[in-house]
Scaffold this active site. Structure first.
Site, PDB file in Angstrom:
ATOM      1  N   HIS A 137     123.023  44.518 -32.632  1.00  0.00           N
ATOM      2  CA  HIS A 137     122.083  45.485 -32.059  1.00  0.00           C
ATOM      3  C   HIS A 137     122.747  46.439 -31.070  1.00  0.00           C
ATOM      4  O   HIS A 137     123.578  46.049 -30.263  1.00  0.00           O
ATOM      5  CB  HIS A 137     120.930  44.756 -31.370  1.00  0.00           C
ATOM      6  CG  HIS A 137     121.341  43.991 -30.143  1.00  0.00           C
ATOM      7  ND1 HIS A 137     121.768  42.693 -30.190  1.00  0.00           N
ATOM      8  CD2 HIS A 137     121.373  44.352 -28.836  1.00  0.00           C
ATOM      9  CE1 HIS A 137     122.052  42.280 -28.965  1.00  0.00           C
ATOM     10  NE2 HIS A 137     121.824  43.275 -28.134  1.00  0.00           N
ATOM     11  N   GLY A 138     122.367  47.699 -31.171  1.00  0.00           N
ATOM     12  CA  GLY A 138     122.810  48.697 -30.209  1.00  0.00           C
ATOM     13  C   GLY A 138     124.265  49.100 -30.335  1.00  0.00           C
ATOM     14  O   GLY A 138     124.772  49.863 -29.506  1.00  0.00           O
TER      15      GLY A 138
END
Length: 314
Positions: A221-222
């Site tokens: 994520h991210g």
């Protein structure tokens, strides 16, 4: 994540049951993690060692679990459990929308894009022109895909972040951080079969233009991946890593979270990357070192029995 319209901070405070400190006239424009906040964003902090970083960040509104001096121009929302308050806000302003058909009516698909059988395309997805999406690909809500993108069979784009808060005093110990971020795939990207790319917790996971993935690659994520990168099979990258342009990661390279791999770096197969790497160099090993140094080290390790035998014969 940005809100559809600005929200008065007093409304946010009342909704989560927080005591308001500082500027009570603020308008919240979004919600974000500390590493991606911009003015107008809400963020949260619940560990004292991160107070200073959060209070000095670009976040305008900070949910915090202790009264502290409020920086000028900011707003603090004080309550015992900022994590749960943050999740509550996410659930209100980015609620889950059940799918009603394989390709959502709210999805936008560009000219000359081919969608093969058994593809799932969620709500508010945007796919550009001249793309090819192979069978059994799953594209979660709010994903943005550019032009000339190829996604091979069985890949999953936009699953939730692997992000949990430990509650050691409970039988079920881990609270889920609800994800409200997106995946953005820029133009001319190719993604192999069986890959998984997680959405950001509240920001975006980004795959830069011209980057190419082999099969069975996981992106946490991210993570932000630059342009014209090349990843071989079974590469795994932890959340919030930043991979700059022209990086090559060969098969089964593992990259830890929250680090930077510099432009033009090459990491050889089966290496482990626990910390940031300077660009323009070739690396090998676990943990990685300069490849030439590591190869010399391995050559000497192979000679240990020979050296030991010579020492013992004297």
């Amino acid at each position: 994540m940005k809100f559809n319209a600005p929200i008065p901070v007093t409304e946010i405070a009342a909704y989560i049951g927080a005591e308001l400190e500082g500027n009570d006239q603020q308008m919240a424009t979004g919600i974000n993690e500390i590493h991606k906040v911009t003015p107008g964003d809400i963020s949260f902090v619940d560990f004292e060692k991160y107070y200073d970083k959060c209070l000095r960040s670009a976040a305008t509104i900070i949910i915090i679990n202790k009264k502290v001096d409020c920086p000028p121009g900011k707003t603090l929302l004080v309550l015992p459990d900022p994590f749960s308050a943050y999740v509550k806000i996410v659930k209100r302003f980015r609620p889950f929308e059940p799918a009603t058909k394989p390709i959502s009516d709210s999805a936008k698909i560009g000219k000359d894009t081919i969608i093969q059988p058994n593809v799932f395309i969620g709500n508010h997805v945007t796919i550009g022109e001249n793309c090819l999406i192979h069978p059994n690909v799953t594209i979660y809500d709010h994903t943005v895909i550019g032009n000339n993108v190829i996604i091979h069979a069985g890949t999953v784009i936009g699953a939730d972040a692997f992000y949990f808060k430990k509650r050691a005093d409970r039988e079920v110990m881990y609270d889920k951080m609800e994800s409200c971020g997106r995946v953005i795939i820029e133009d001319d990207v190719e993604i192999g079969a069986g890959c998984t790319i997680d959405k950001g917790v509240s920001g975006d996971t980004i795959i830069g233009r011209g980057t190419k993935f082999d099969n069975m690659i996981h992106i946490g994520h991210g993570t932000v991946i630059g342009r014209n990168c090349l990843f071989a099979a079974q590469v795994g990258i932890g959340g919030k890593a930043h991979i700059e342009d022209n990086v090559i990661l060969w098969g089964q390279v593992g990259v830890s979270k929250d680090l930077v791999i510099g432009k033009g770096a090459v990491v050889l197969a089966q290496s482990g990357v626990p910390a940031s790497l300077e660009g323009g160099k070739t690396y090998f090993g676990s943990p990685v070192e300069d490849a030439r140094v590591k190869m010399k080290e391995l050559a000497w390790i192979k000679r240990i029995p020979e050296i030991w035998e010579k020492l013992m014969s004297k």
